[in-house]
Design an enzyme around this catalytic site. Structure first.
Site, PDB file in Angstrom:
ATOM      1  N   GLU A  94       3.868  -5.121   2.603  1.00 37.43           N
ATOM      2  CA  GLU A  94       2.874  -5.611   1.655  1.00 37.43           C
ATOM      3  C   GLU A  94       3.140  -7.116   1.559  1.00 37.43           C
ATOM      4  OE1 GLU A  94       1.066  -4.502  -2.705  1.00 37.43           O
ATOM      5  OE2 GLU A  94       3.241  -4.624  -2.520  1.00 37.43           O
ATOM      6  N   ASP A 135       7.080  -2.521  -0.406  1.00 38.31           N
ATOM      7  CA  ASP A 135       6.359  -3.075  -1.540  1.00 38.31           C
ATOM      8  C   ASP A 135       6.778  -4.522  -1.791  1.00 38.31           C
ATOM      9  OD1 ASP A 135       4.679  -2.586  -3.988  1.00 38.31           O
ATOM     10  OD2 ASP A 135       6.581  -3.024  -4.996  1.00 38.31           O
TER      11      ASP A 135
END
Length: 712
Positions: free
Chosen positions: A388, A352
């Site tokens: 990401e 993330d």
């Protein structure tokens, strides 16, 4: 417990490690003056049975060995040292701290209690320490053993170019599943149950990408609204599975239940990829709680504002950012990643806001300490690594910038596919790049097609059904007056906002969902489907359902005829993808004739059957695309060195509001094609491939896939 004996122990390995006779405790606290180990009663973790100072210190690690202390023992730490926020120090021995290397937790943190290191409401905010004991509000770490019978578990090791990813939430996937036993719904064991595995197997996906399963915390402001942290992007302990997803809570049972889930998924041929959150923690900014890292060594673990270390550098939008330029912080992240691979057998990670991890020191650096550490690690470089590639800091959008061993969530793919099928102008050229693997982003750095993880929807944003049902977000249930969540959705409601019974609107929405799903599965790269999209999941227009641990987020398994039809279509499309070598390429196209074929590996066509020119690409109002993938012109051999031969596919995409007649391209074997899929065809009209010659009428807002069978 073996009397009150305490031995010096060892500084390594970190955490609480049981050796069969006792437990070694080791914790990093560089700037502390003293560290206390608190042992609690296994029968009643609220009762503190023993508190002792760790008298041995090696480097910046405090450690001790306790004979007779074994699995099931709850424990925590208290750290003594300066409480000087303006110098970056936040030591407060009144606050019980969770071991950063805890392998299991008992209980949940309650951020409505005395877990804040400062006196809340004081005029000087966080500058006055709070003396109230936080232990009643803090979960206990548990000593666990490490025995587990993997029964010869063998990871599937599906190559990325043959992978179909399925992003799901452990709890939400089975909470409403009628065939999963009630006591297992919402748990690791529930995901490993036969009904859940059957759905994954029939769907045909090769890997599940699990939303965060590291132990996390419910934010205080959500609890005050009667909501919960559903997604889990608020990590407390990086080596411990989230307790609320475990059906069994005894010592070691959380860890072993997770392992059992992985083992069951592997037996079903499904890999396990974890969404991990190393960019920030649940401790927030200078006004956040003190639960673990902040109380052990705030200056080491967090990026502090350079001129005023009282405050935090925030590249994540959550109040803090981990500082991976610090060796100890980097070690914690690397140890966590290796633990989940070596001891829990997971197959990869999606990181993330990965740009935050690679800011070295402030700007993104593809040779950052974190990325370099991963690249040389003999364990991690063998698993799937997905970034990401953005964060909310300056110059934080880095799609295409990660090193060669990484794949990336391709946000550019998501946006252009949505805009194309929405009918926006001037999307044709961008679509050409994204449909064929985004060579413009990845090829210059020597990366392969599978560097691009393609997705149309994910947990964050509209579901597929909502994408074609709403023009605007509807997040009122989040309690933030609809201010949260993105306004840039590139969605289209097909004429009516929200739910409707209008047959024409419903038919168009169903077709648009098929268009988007089919586009995803014929695109080069690695497709990722958000769980529930294959069954028409709706969140009633909420594009930020992070706080809804309820029916709004959970999958609804009660399917009507329309939703069953979408599920059947998705299954067919996945089977089609996995059966066609030309949709599983590793190398980028050359747009040239290869081997002994007269067919190009990639060619683009106008509706009149002629190959496209540059002027055609520059036409801003064009809303149709046609491309041919030469099945007998695949350049790269398979892993055994054999030449790959497959069907030649012709894909026709028409986002116009009117039909487009496509003249089928004439190649050496003529114009005879088989129509494999037509998203405009109603379910009852689908009876397998049909023959097409000369030309094909592509209905308004529809997609057609044709094939010329391989001639081996």
């Amino acid at each position: 417990m073996d009397g009150d004996r305490i031995w010096p122990g060892r500084p390594y390995p970190p955490g609480a490690v049981f050796d069969g006779e006792g437990t070694n405790f080791a914790v990093y606290a560089r700037h502390a003056d003293a560290v206390e180990l608190c042992l609690f009663d296994p029968a009643d973790p609220a009762v503190e049975r023993r508190r002792l100072r760790l008298g041995a210190r090696t480097g910046h690690v405090w450690h001790a060995y306790l004979p007779g202390v074994g699995p099931g023992t709850p424990y925590g730490y208290r750290a003594h040292g300066p409480y000087e926020p303006e110098a970056g120090h936040r030591y407060n021995p009144a606050k019980l701290l969770v071991d950063p290397y805890a392998r299991e937790l008992s209980g949940q943190a309650d951020l409505r209690g005395a877990v804040f290191g400062y006196r809340r409401g004081a005029p000087d905010e966080d500058l006055t320490p709070d003396p109230e004991d936080s232990a009643p509000r803090v979960p206990r770490a548990l000593v666990v053993g490490n025995h587990y019978d993997w029964e010869g578990d063998r990871p599937p090791r599906t190559p990325l170019h043959r992978s179909v990813l399925y992003e799901l939430h452990v709890r939400g996937f089975t909470m409403r599943h009628p065939e999963v036993p009630p006591e297992l719904r919402g748990t690791y064991a529930g995901l490993a149950s036969p009904p859940a595995l059957e759905h994954l197997a029939r769907l045909g996906v090769t890997a599940v990408e699990l939303l965060p399963v590291h132990a996390f915390v419910d934010d205080a402001f959500l609890l005050q609204r009667g909501l919960r942290n559903y997604w889990g992007y608020s990590t407390l302990a990086y080596l411990a599975p989230e307790p609320r997803y475990a059906a069994r809570r005894g010592p070691g049972e959380q860890v072993n239940e997770f392992r059992g889930m992985v083992k069951a998924l592997h037996r079903a041929g499904v890999e396990v990829i974890l969404d991990v959150v190393f960019n920030h923690t649940c401790e927030g900014n200078h006004l956040g709680p003190t639960l673990s890292l902040k109380g052990l060594d705030n200056r080491t673990y967090y990026r502090l504002a350079g001129e005023s270390p009282r405050y935090y550098a925030d590249y994540t939008g959550t109040g803090n950012s981990l500082d991976l330029t610090q060796p100890q912080t980097l070690a914690l992240v690397m140890d966590s990643l290796r633990c989940w691979v070596n001891e829990m057998h997971v197959d990869g990670f999606r990181l993330d806001l990965a740009v935050t991890l690679a800011r070295d020191p402030e700007t993104f650096d593809e040779a950052s300490r974190f990325l370099a550490a991963v690249h040389q690690d003999p364990v991690l470089r063998q698993v799937k690594l997905i970034a990401e590639p953005w964060d909310v800091g300056p110059d934080g959008y880095k799609v295409g910038a990660f090193p060669v061993i990484w794949s990336e969530w391709n946000g550019k793919y998501r946006d252009v596919v949505r805009r194309f099928w929405k009918g926006d102008v001037d999307q044709q050229a961008e679509m050409g790049y994204r449909l064929t693997g985004s060579a413009d982003l990845y090829e210059p750095a020597g990366r392969k097609i599978y560097a691009s993880v393609n997705f149309v929807t994910a947990h964050d944003g509209f579901t597929l059904r909502d994408l074609v049902s709403y023009d605007r977000k509807h997040n009122e249930a989040n309690g933030e007056e609809n201010r949260d969540g993105t306004d840039e959705n590139f969605s289209w409601n097909c004429g009516v906002e929200g739910e409707t019974e209008e047959p024409a609107v419903l038919a168009l929405r169903e077709r648009q969902q098929r268009n988007l799903m089919a586009t995803l599965l014929v695109s080069q790269g690695v497709p990722m489907i958000a769980a529930g999209d294959e069954m028409g999941k709706t969140q009633c227009g909420n594009n930020n359902a992070y706080c809804h641990d309820d029916e709004l987020s959970w999958l609804d398994w009660d399917l009507d005829e329309r939703r069953r039809a979408l599920l059947a279509f998705t299954r067919r499309m996945i089977r089609l993808r996995l059966s066609q070598p030309v949709l599983q390429r590793r190398s980028f196209f050359r747009g040239a004739q290869l081997w002994d074929s007269s067919v190009k590996d990639l060619a683009w066509f106008r509706p009149d059957g002629a190959e496209m020119t540059q002027a055609d690409w520059d036409e801003p109002f064009a809303r149709s695309v046609a491309f041919l993938l030469g099945g007998d012109a695949i350049a790269s051999p398979d892993e055994h060195g054999e030449r790959i031969v497959g069907d030649t596919l012709l894909v026709l995409l028409n986002a116009h509001h009117e039909p487009v007649r496509y003249v089928l391209p004439a190649v050496e074997w003529g114009r005879r094609w088989l129509v494999l899929e037509d998203t405009a065809a109603e379910p009852e009209r689908r009876h397998g491939p049909v023959e097409a010659r000369g030309a094909v009428e592509v209905e308004a807002r529809s997609l057609v896939i044709l094939a010329r069978p391989a001639e081996v």
